[in-house]
Every structure is written in structure tokens, then in C-alpha cells.
Scaffold this motif. Sequence first.
Motif: not given
Length: 293
Positions: A18-28
Motif C-alpha cells: 500500500n503506497p504511503c507518504p510519510i513525513v518523518v518531521d511534521a512539527s511545522s
Amino acid sequence: MTEIELVNVFTHMGAGGNPCPIVVDASSLSATGMQSVAQHFGHESGFVLPASSRDSDYAFRFWVPQHEMEMCGHATIGALWLLATKGLLSGEQVRIETRSGAVTGYVDRGSSGEPSVEISQPVGKVVDLKRAEEEDVLSVLKLSRRDLLDLPIQNAVTSRVKTLIPMKGDRALNQLVPEPVQIEACCGRIGSTGLYPYAVDHQGEQRFEARQFPKSSGYPEDAATGIAAAALAFGLLRNGLVARNSERITIMQGRAMGALSEIRVRLGFADGRSVGCLLGGSVALAQSHVLQL
């Protein structure tokens, strides 16, 4: 600028998933920015944030194009895999805050050095649908009772309610062509977030095949759905289709989409009583993107 890494979660023999976009630092990122990522890619997306308490290592949030979700199994596994690959995890056991509750992740590198990830899910609850609700589901899927095993249609949940439909074979399973509008309406009536028809592939090897038709995610079908597979494992246990032990249960999904995927579940027991399960699968990095949000 925000870096987004696209991973495929629950791959089978190096493909599918299953394709999945991940942001490993989404604090902003704001909530609007997170939803924009999901809308840009058209997939469930995961975002890693600092924990809000000392009891957790991270907080994860999840979005589909239309709304935020409380929990997403494959995004959680994908995010932990990425963090491990980048050397950002402090240990092999990780505590995660999600909007559906606490999740524990287990990361094992083994002899290959490649991260292997499993995440915890609570004990599943399984409830048989009423006769009128069963007829509703069958009508939407254009099925009759003759197409099913002699087992009930059930709502099952670990993190989100999924409706389990026990079909007689995977050929009929993969010929289903439901209408998303009808799926959404039916799920609303029966209190579900998706229909999850399944078939027995090889009961002795505890291998099954399934498809996921989500209620309102912005796309008609998922190639692999960890939360549904976890719910299915408890349905299989309730129906006597798997042994009462912690041997691997394999759920294949996505064949009809040309993206055959493999989800692995291990049930946990203490003193003969079910205490939850572990959900896992293979992950592969697809590509990296940079977006201005």
C-alpha cells in the motif's frame, strides 16, 4: 519546503503493498498542510510529531484525502521503518501516541540489518450483524447467502470497525465490483468504516485473502489494510478458522488491483485469554518528494 517519502507497506516478494507518504518531521505542518499531502498523493499519509508526554516517544497523525483518521496501521509501520532506516530510533521498542490510543512498535533488525516492524493492536471485538444488516451488505456487494461460507457477517474492531464477509472462494472475491457511493451509505447504516470480504486460501497454513472497500477515504479500494487485517484475525479466531496460538496469520490483499500485498498478524494470549495482536509486514522505499505547503 516539506520532504515526503513514499513507501510501500505490506509488500509481497518485493512488489505490491500500500503506497504511503510519510513525513518523518511534521512539527511545522498544520492540519491543513497534512491533509494537503494526502490530497496531493491520493493515499493515506502518516506524520511524525514530538510526543506530548513523557510516556511516549512520538505522536503520529494520519490523513486520507477527505479527513483525518484516528489510526492507520500501514502508515505507522511505514513511519517506524523510515525512522529506523534513518537511525532516528533510540531503541527497539517505541511508544506512540495516536488518536485511537497508545500503540507500541517493535523494531528488529535481525541478521540482515533491514528493519522488521510490528505494531501492537488491542484485543478485537467481534459482533454478528443482524439479519437486516446482513441483507444490506449482501445487496450492496451483489451477493447472496449462497456465495458465503456458513458463517455470520460480522463487525470487528481493534482500532476501527470493519465488516467481515466470509466468501466461499477467492475467485468470486476478486470479481466483486461494488459502487463506492453504495459502500459509503451501507457502512453508515451498519456502523462500519469499510467492508472487508475475505476467503480461505489455505486454512492449515493460516493464509487468507481479502479486499477492503473503505467507507469514505477518497478512493474505492485499498491494496493492503493493516487495521482491517487485525480485525479479521479476531474474526477468524471467533469463527474457528485459525488456531488459538500465536502462529503467523497471513492475509493477502490487493490482487484485484494488480498490487498483491502481504499482511502478517500474530495473536497474543495470556493464560489462554486473548490479550491483543501484533501487526507487521515488509516495507520498501519508493521515492522521495519535496512539496511547498
